[in-house]
Design a protein around this motif. Structure first.
Motif, short mmCIF file in Angstrom:
data_model
loop_
_atom_site.label_atom_id
_atom_site.label_comp_id
_atom_site.label_asym_id
_atom_site.label_seq_id
_atom_site.Cartn_x
_atom_site.Cartn_y
_atom_site.Cartn_z
N ARG A 83 -10.00 19.14 -9.85
CA ARG A 83 -9.81 18.41 -8.60
C ARG A 83 -8.37 18.61 -8.13
N ASP A 84 -7.89 17.72 -7.28
CA ASP A 84 -6.54 17.81 -6.73
C ASP A 84 -5.64 16.75 -7.34
N LEU A 85 -4.36 17.05 -7.45
CA LEU A 85 -3.36 16.09 -7.87
C LEU A 85 -2.81 15.40 -6.62
N HIS A 86 -2.97 14.08 -6.55
CA HIS A 86 -2.45 13.30 -5.43
C HIS A 86 -1.19 12.57 -5.88
N VAL A 87 -0.12 12.68 -5.13
CA VAL A 87 1.12 11.96 -5.39
C VAL A 87 1.32 10.96 -4.25
N PHE A 88 1.37 9.68 -4.59
CA PHE A 88 1.58 8.62 -3.61
C PHE A 88 2.99 8.05 -3.78
N THR A 89 3.55 7.56 -2.69
CA THR A 89 4.90 7.02 -2.74
C THR A 89 4.95 5.65 -2.08
N CYS A 90 5.82 4.78 -2.59
CA CYS A 90 5.97 3.43 -2.04
C CYS A 90 6.83 3.51 -0.78
N PRO A 91 6.33 3.06 0.37
CA PRO A 91 7.10 3.16 1.61
C PRO A 91 8.30 2.22 1.66
N SER A 92 8.33 1.20 0.77
CA SER A 92 9.45 0.26 0.81
C SER A 92 10.71 0.87 0.23
N PRO A 141 0.83 -1.21 0.00
CA PRO A 141 0.00 0.00 0.00
C PRO A 141 0.87 1.26 0.00
N MET A 142 0.58 2.17 -0.91
CA MET A 142 1.35 3.40 -1.00
C MET A 142 0.77 4.44 -0.04
N ARG A 143 1.58 5.41 0.33
CA ARG A 143 1.15 6.46 1.24
C ARG A 143 1.18 7.81 0.53
N LEU A 144 0.35 8.70 1.00
CA LEU A 144 0.26 10.01 0.37
C LEU A 144 1.52 10.82 0.63
N LEU A 145 2.09 11.36 -0.43
CA LEU A 145 3.25 12.23 -0.32
C LEU A 145 2.86 13.70 -0.46
N LEU A 146 2.07 14.01 -1.50
CA LEU A 146 1.78 15.40 -1.81
C LEU A 146 0.39 15.54 -2.41
N ILE A 147 -0.32 16.59 -2.03
CA ILE A 147 -1.55 17.01 -2.70
C ILE A 147 -1.31 18.40 -3.25
N ALA A 148 -1.61 18.58 -4.55
CA ALA A 148 -1.53 19.89 -5.19
C ALA A 148 -2.92 20.24 -5.70
N GLY A 149 -3.40 21.42 -5.36
CA GLY A 149 -4.75 21.80 -5.75
C GLY A 149 -4.79 23.16 -6.43
N GLY A 150 -5.83 23.39 -7.20
CA GLY A 150 -5.99 24.68 -7.84
C GLY A 150 -6.58 25.73 -6.93
N ASP A 151 -7.38 25.28 -5.96
CA ASP A 151 -8.04 26.21 -5.04
C ASP A 151 -7.51 26.03 -3.62
N GLU A 152 -7.46 27.12 -2.88
CA GLU A 152 -7.05 27.07 -1.48
C GLU A 152 -8.25 27.15 -0.54
N LEU A 153 -9.45 27.35 -1.09
CA LEU A 153 -10.65 27.37 -0.26
C LEU A 153 -11.86 27.07 -1.12
N ASP A 154 -12.92 26.62 -0.48
CA ASP A 154 -14.20 26.36 -1.11
C ASP A 154 -15.28 26.58 -0.07
N PRO A 155 -16.57 26.46 -0.43
CA PRO A 155 -17.62 26.75 0.55
C PRO A 155 -17.55 25.92 1.82
N ASP A 156 -16.89 24.75 1.77
CA ASP A 156 -16.81 23.90 2.96
C ASP A 156 -15.51 24.04 3.73
N SER A 157 -14.60 24.91 3.27
CA SER A 157 -13.26 24.92 3.87
C SER A 157 -12.88 26.24 4.52
N HIS A 158 -13.85 27.12 4.78
CA HIS A 158 -13.49 28.42 5.33
C HIS A 158 -12.86 28.30 6.72
N SER A 159 -13.07 27.17 7.41
CA SER A 159 -12.48 27.02 8.74
C SER A 159 -10.97 26.86 8.68
N TRP A 160 -10.41 26.53 7.50
CA TRP A 160 -8.97 26.35 7.36
C TRP A 160 -8.25 27.63 6.95
#
Length: 231
Positions: free
Chosen positions: A211-220, A158-177
């Motif tokens: 959407r967002d670009l997800h980069v996963f990496t092999c932990p091995s 199972p790979m683990r998340l390394l990086l998320i890259a997104g076009g937006d820094e906020l949306d109607p559900d994310s104002h708390s961040w």
């Protein structure tokens, strides 16, 4: 065609998931500024290096390479410097990512928040679980596909998340961040966000179907390296 720099970060700034094979502690991501094929795919180039080697390089580029005329503004990143901030993430609440009883409680809490607060109500996924925008490590978001098993093509780990890259820094559900410096303390919800489109989309990029670009990496470390997908 030369690739365009997309992201770069050092292990000393973001410890944990950055370390690669042989202790490589510098992560770099490059992207072709043009789309390819009938599905308008983006070609990305992952690189892992050792900080000590780059700091001892014989020469560095004196000027940024020229980029050819591009069709769309969102094909070229807006240069910026990242100031890392540590935040806590929680698993996406869908399918078997969490116990069924806990997901039911989360759904009931979301319904109660919506009934009380309407459009500006908090939600587990948007306000408490998955931060918007660019992030290293933590839990992935599954807004468009639903939870999926991401395994290494070489060793089936199972790979683990390394990086998320997104076009937006906020949306109607994310104002708390939102950072405090981008808020109007006299207002609530999305109305408290100030700064206009430059705050909402500081990098000027788009990934997949917005959407967002997800980069996963092999932990091995010795398997298939890194894999990328839009979610």
């Amino acid at each position: 065609m030369s690739f365009v720099a997309l992201a770069q970060f050092f292990g000393r700034d973001v410890p944990g998931p950055v370390a690669g094979p042989g202790g490589a502690d510098l992560v770099q991501r490059f992207r072709c500024p043009f789309t390819h094929g009938p599905y308008l795919e983006r070609r990305c180039l992952p690189q892992r290096r050792w900080t000590a080697q780059t700091e001892q390089a014989d020469h560095f580029l004196a000027a940024v390479p020229e980029v050819p005329l591009l069709r769309w503004e969102d094909e070229l990143p807006e240069s910026c410097v990242v100031h890392p901030e540590e935040v806590d993430t929680c698993p996406w609440a869908e399918d078997d990512t969490l116990p069924a009883a806990l997901i039911a409680r989360i759904d009931a809490w979301d319904d109660a928040q919506t009934a009380e607060g309407g459009r500006d109500a908090l939600s587990y996924q948007g306000a408490l679980s998955i931060p918007p925008g660019w992030r290293v490590g933590g839990f992935p978001g599954w807004a468009s596909t639903g939870p999926m098993d991401i395994t290494c093509a070489s060793c089936a780990v199972p790979m683990r998340l390394l990086l998320i890259a997104g076009g937006d820094e906020l949306d109607p559900d994310s104002h708390s961040w939102m950072p405090l410096e981008d808020r109007d303390p006299s207002r609530r919800g999305m109305a408290s966000v100030r700064g206009g489109q430059s705050v909402a989309q500081p990098t000027r990029l788009r990934f997949g179907r917005d959407r967002d670009l997800h980069v996963f990496t092999c932990p091995s470390g010795g398997g298939g390296g890194d894999g990328m997908t839009a979610r």
